[in-house]
Design an enzyme around this catalytic site. Structure first.
Site, PDB file in Angstrom:
ATOM      1  N   THR A  43     -97.181  19.427  65.245  1.00  0.00           N
ATOM      2  CA  THR A  43     -96.482  18.933  66.432  1.00  0.00           C
ATOM      3  C   THR A  43     -97.031  19.684  67.645  1.00  0.00           C
ATOM      4  O   THR A  43     -97.422  20.849  67.532  1.00  0.00           O
ATOM      5  CB  THR A  43     -94.955  19.136  66.308  1.00  0.00           C
ATOM      6  OG1 THR A  43     -94.696  20.497  65.934  1.00  0.00           O
ATOM      7  CG2 THR A  43     -94.369  18.210  65.262  1.00  0.00           C
ATOM      8  N   VAL A  45     -95.935  20.937  70.748  1.00  0.00           N
ATOM      9  CA  VAL A  45     -95.350  22.143  71.342  1.00  0.00           C
ATOM     10  C   VAL A  45     -95.470  23.320  70.382  1.00  0.00           C
ATOM     11  O   VAL A  45     -95.822  24.440  70.776  1.00  0.00           O
ATOM     12  CB  VAL A  45     -93.881  21.901  71.748  1.00  0.00           C
ATOM     13  CG1 VAL A  45     -93.246  23.195  72.264  1.00  0.00           C
ATOM     14  CG2 VAL A  45     -93.791  20.812  72.809  1.00  0.00           C
ATOM     15  N   CYS A  46     -95.201  23.070  69.102  1.00  0.00           N
ATOM     16  CA  CYS A  46     -95.293  24.135  68.097  1.00  0.00           C
ATOM     17  C   CYS A  46     -96.716  24.689  67.998  1.00  0.00           C
ATOM     18  O   CYS A  46     -96.911  25.896  67.801  1.00  0.00           O
ATOM     19  CB  CYS A  46     -94.882  23.620  66.727  1.00  0.00           C
ATOM     20  SG  CYS A  46     -93.201  23.015  66.652  1.00  0.00           S
ATOM     21  N   THR A  47     -97.680  23.810  68.120  1.00  0.00           N
ATOM     22  CA  THR A  47     -99.080  24.254  68.054  1.00  0.00           C
ATOM     23  C   THR A  47     -99.374  25.247  69.168  1.00  0.00           C
ATOM     24  O   THR A  47     -99.999  26.286  68.943  1.00  0.00           O
ATOM     25  CB  THR A  47    -100.024  23.032  68.132  1.00  0.00           C
ATOM     26  OG1 THR A  47     -99.749  22.172  67.014  1.00  0.00           O
ATOM     27  CG2 THR A  47    -101.482  23.453  68.085  1.00  0.00           C
ATOM     28  N   LEU A  50     -97.399  28.677  68.370  1.00  0.00           N
ATOM     29  CA  LEU A  50     -97.979  29.549  67.350  1.00  0.00           C
ATOM     30  C   LEU A  50     -99.296  30.149  67.826  1.00  0.00           C
ATOM     31  O   LEU A  50     -99.616  31.296  67.505  1.00  0.00           O
ATOM     32  CB  LEU A  50     -98.153  28.798  66.037  1.00  0.00           C
ATOM     33  CG  LEU A  50     -96.850  28.481  65.300  1.00  0.00           C
ATOM     34  CD1 LEU A  50     -97.130  27.864  63.946  1.00  0.00           C
ATOM     35  CD2 LEU A  50     -95.992  29.720  65.120  1.00  0.00           C
TER      36      LEU A  50
END
Length: 212
Positions: A43, A45-47, A50
């Site tokens: 996804t 935003v998560c990328t 992290l």
């Protein structure tokens, strides 16, 4: 399931992760910890989150904080996603991502909010002290990425106030003046804080930040 609150012991668990089996309390050892969940692998935003976390690892290391991410996808999915994160964010993911396919950890930490999404975790953040107590809980919606500079600022405040009888005022950053604990009388405060105490009001006393 009881609601987790500040001061509660962080529930222990053993789960598979991108670096193998991980037991939370054993992994943290005598360190501080930050456990944060992501709605899903692959996804956008998560990328970015992290990737940012990986870049900030030296700052977390400096503060003796171990980072652990979590999403409800599998270890295999995590490993493929890590390749994308490394490529698109020009970094190397250098911390474990827990695979929580059975939602055990997500349920334990109340990371799934049905009115937001029935199956995916919200962006939860738990900061855990070396004694395994929870010192901070934050919850972001899936659409809002976290500010890791703010999380570092909070950790600086938590660590400072854990070892000194002070509190940090609004917008405090490392090196700014701090608030003397209301529990300390001004005369006693002047003996404790040798850099000086400024009394603005009887209940509002400021002192230069003590050294950690």
């Amino acid at each position: 399931m009881a609601t987790l609150r500040l001061g509660d012991t962080a529930p222990n668990f053993t789960a598979q992760s991108s670096i193998g089996e991980l037991n939370l309390h054993e992994y943290l050892g005598d360190s501080w910890g930050i456990l944060f969940s992501h709605p899903a692998d692959f996804t956008p935003v998560c990328t970015t989150e992290l990737g940012t976390t990986a870049k900030y690892k030296p700052e977390f290391d400096k503060r003796n904080v171990k980072m652990i991410a979590l999403s409800v996808d599998s270890v295999e999915s995590h490993k493929e996603w890590i390749k994308d994160i490394n490529e698109t964010q020009q970094t190397v993911v250098n911390f474990p991502i827990i695979a929580d396919e059975d939602r055990n950890v997500s349920t334990l930490y109340d990371m799934i909010h049905p009115k937001a999404d029935n199956s995916l975790t919200v962006r939860s953040v738990f900061i855990i002290a070396p004694d395994k107590t929870i010192k901070l809980i934050l919850t972001y919606p899936a659409s809002t990425g976290r500010n890791f500079k703010e999380l570092l600022r909070v950790i600086d405040s938590l660590q400072l106030t854990a070892y000194h009888k002070v509190a940090t005022p609004a917008n405090w950053e490392q090196g700014d003046d701090v608030v003397v604990s209301p529990a300390i009388a001004t005369e006693d405060a002047k003996k404790i804080f040798t850099k000086g105490v400024t009394e603005i009001k009887p209940y509002l006393r400021m002192t230069p930040q003590p050294n950690l």
